[in-house]
Structure formats: structure tokens, C-alpha cells
Design an enzyme around this catalytic site. Structure first.
Site, PDB file in Angstrom:
ATOM      1  CE  LYS A   1      -5.480 -22.119 -43.214  1.00 19.65           C
ATOM      2  NZ  LYS A   1      -4.165 -21.761 -42.659  1.00 19.65           N
TER       3      LYS A   1
ATOM      4  CE  LYS B   1      -8.080 -31.432 -36.348  1.00 15.09           C
ATOM      5  NZ  LYS B   1      -7.212 -31.206 -37.506  1.00 15.09           N
TER       6      LYS B   1
ATOM      7  CE  LYS C   1      -4.745 -23.261 -33.090  1.00 11.78           C
ATOM      8  NZ  LYS C   1      -3.344 -23.465 -32.789  1.00 11.78           N
TER       9      LYS C   1
END
Ligand code: TRP
Length: 335
Positions: free
Chosen positions: A115, A198, A201
Site C-alpha cells: 500500500k 480478483k 470493489k
């Protein structure tokens, strides 16, 4: 006191609606586990803040996430389902654990590295860095034995174990050392339009993502437009046939039938048949859940009361544990 093993897991309120991937990868398995465990499920809104959130949306996403978990069968009378920020013992314990967590060991967390790499480590927040320590606090406050998580969270549970052992040996036996329970990898669901990545969202396009709160017509349409391949055989082969394999995985999860049994039942049939069957199965499951979630969201005061009661139940466990920790490290009690 329940004699069933204590289980704790958390999910972020980072979208309006849960998608098939969350449903199969977590929710379906949690629902089963709540009968054999003393289960606690937490909507981790403080974790969500480690990446930018829209303040106008976060509270509503938190409600929506909770409503969908209840609608999908998490029972807020039997299990505890609560919102992390409603129980301040979480960040309070996290602070104490921060003081015994190494800068080096936190720096080795691969999720942080991934991240932080996106924005550059210098602009990553201290909150993002401390994310796994807050997660450790979530788990350790409740004498948790089992932590069901996806593969990507296993390292955080390992850190939790290390920190618990360290605290116990420095300050005396205080925490139960939890075990990760890695949820079935076979349950990994891919994007319908891009079946090698994958289902997420945060996908670039919504067309390959099926949401629990989508209306049934839209869901069926998305499934019927799923990318497949040029031959005609309905066979599970992740490498050569990712789209078809993904549809078989989804169908298996929604019907409980094994993939080989499904392959056999589709022998000689076409992709159109497969897609229709998948669409029907998903809609049959999601439609009543969607209706129940919308009903809960229609009465936010009642939903908030459920969450309030559940926060009290969580606090009844977490409060005494935090007091014990404060005593152990030598903080002065308020008289
Ligand atoms: N980090 C987890 C995730 O992103 C969510 C989480 C927060 C969690 N606290 C937890 C999971 C405690 C299990 C136990 O999936």
C-alpha cells in the site's frame, strides 16, 4: 459463559455493497462458523480511515455493511456484530501494543509495503503503518482463539501472536495467543470481465463485479455477459479457461455442489446454459438478502439500536481486558 471457542473477524466498510467475492470468501464461511463458535464480527471503520474516506459516506457505508451481514445470516443475537469505533478499548489497547511492537517488524508487513509503495513510503500515514497493531488489539481484547481471514491477512495474525507472546512474557499472562484460520482458497472469485484478476470493489469497471444490493435484473445481465473463451467445453481449468472456471466456482459456492459434479451435469451443454444457471442461483440467494438489507436500512434507528446493544456486549468483554492491561503495564487507576 459459552464453552465454544471464541472467534473474531473483521471487515472494512469500504463500499456500499458487498460483492460475490466477499460473500463467498468470507461471509458464507462466517455464517457457518457462528454455529460452532462463540463468534464476534466487527465492522472495522477505524481501519478504513487508514486510506482516504469520504466523511459524508463513511457512516452510511458502515450501516450498509452491517445490514448486509445481518441480511446474509450473521445473527446479531447469537453472535456479536458491532462497529469498531463504538468500543474505544480498541484504539486504547492498540496504543499500548504500539509501544511493544518493533518498527522493524511492522516495516516487514507486506500489505503495508504494497500500500505504501502506491503513494511512496514518505507519504504513507502512521495509521497505515500501525494498521496491523490495531488489528492485533481487535483480536486480543476478546481472548480470541480463532481468526478466520484470507491469505493476505495471515501475516497480521502472526504479528498478533508475536505481540501477545511478548506482552505475556514481559507483563505476565494476559492474552490468549490466537490461531489464524485461513479461509478456503478455492473460494477465490475473479472479475467476470477480467477473470484473471480478483473480483474487487475497487475494480476499474463495475461490469465484472456482482453486488449483493444490485437489482436482480442487473445481476443476471452481468453474469450473462461474463467473458468466457472460444471453445465450447464446460470444464474447470484455471489456466486455460479462467472465465468458465470462475463461473463454475461461483455456481459451486451458491449451490453446494462440487465442481466435478457440475462439470458432469453440463456435459454437452453450452456456455449460455451455464450462465443462465449461475445467474438463477446467484439471484435466488441474493434477492432475499437484498430485500432484508433494504428493509433494515429503511429503519436506521432500529439498526443503530441493534449495533448499540452489540457494542455493549463487546464492551462487556473488552473493558475488563483493557483494565487488566492498564494494571499490568502500571498505569495509575482513575479513582
Ligand atoms: N485487516 C482485515 C482485512 O482487511 C480486517 C480486520 C480488522 C480483521 N481487524 C481484524 C480481520 C481482526 C480479522 C481480525 O481483511
Amino acid at each position: 459463559m459459552s464453552t465454544k471457542p471464541r472467534l473474531f473477524s473483521g471487515m472494512q466498510p469500504s463500499a456500499d455493497s458487498l460483492q460475490i467475492g466477499n460473500y463467498i470468501g468470507a461471509l458464507l464461511q462466517w455464517r457457518e462458523m457462528q454455529t460452532t463458535n462463540d463468534a464476534i464480527f466487527c465492522v472495522v471503520d477505524l481501519h478504513a480511515l487508514t486510506v482516504p474516506q469520504d466523511p459524508k459516506l463513511l457512516a452510511e457505508q458502515t450501516r450498509k455493511t452491517a445490514a448486509q451481514y445481518i441480511a446474509a445470516g450473521i445473527d446479531p443475537e447469537k453472535s456479536i456484530l458491532f462497529v469498531q469505533s463504538h468500543v474505544p478499548a480498541h484504539p486504547q489497547l492498540a496504543w499500548i501494543l504500539n509501544t511493544i511492537t518493533g518498527f522493524g517488524e511492522a516495516s516487514r508487513m507486506t500489505q503495508f509495503k504494497d500500500k505504501a509503495a502506491k503513494t511512496g513510503t514518505d507519504s504513507a500515514s502512521v495509521g497505515l503503518f500501525a494498521y496491523p497493531v490495531l488489528m492485533a488489539a481487535d483480536i486480543l481484547l476478546y481472548d480470541t482463539v480463532a481468526v478466520p481471514v484470507g491469505d493476505d491477512q495471515k501475516q497480521h495474525v502472526e504479528l498478533t501472536r508475536d505481540v501477545a507472546n511478548r506482552f505475556n512474557s514481559r507483563f505476565g499472562d494476559t492474552f490468549v495467543v490466537p490461531e489464524p484460520v485461513i479461509m478456503k482458497a478455492t473460494a477465490r472469485i475473479y472479475d467476470l470481465q477480467n477473470p484473471t484478476s480478483k473480483m474487487s470493489k475497487s475494480a476499474a469497471s463495475d461490469a465484472g463485479v456482482v453486488w449483493m444490493l444490485d437489482d436482480p435484473g442487473k445481476t443476471a445481465k452481468k453474469i450473462k455477459s461474463a467473458v468466457t473463451d472460444d471453445d465450447r467445453e464446460i470444464r474447470f481449468d484455471r489456466g486455460a479457461k479462467p472465465g468458465v472456471s470462475n463461473l463454475l466456482t461461483i455456481l459451486s459456492a451458491f449451490t453446494g455442489e462440487s465442481v466435478p459434479a457440475l462439470e458432469a451435469s453440463f456435459a454437452g451443454k453450452g456456455y449460455g446454459d451455464l450462465k443462465t444457471t449461475v445467474a438463477d442461483a446467484v439471484v435466488a440467494t441474493f434477492d432475499p438478502m437484498r430485500a432484508r438489507a433494504l428493509e433494515l436500512l429503511d429503519d436506521p434507528a432500529e439498526l443503530d439500536r441493534i449495533l448499540g446493544r452489540n457494542a455493549e456486549r463487546a464492551l462487556a468483554i473488552a473493558g475488563p481486558k483493557l483494565e487488566l492491561v492498564y494494571d499490568r503495564v502500571g498505569l495509575l487507576r482513575r479513582s
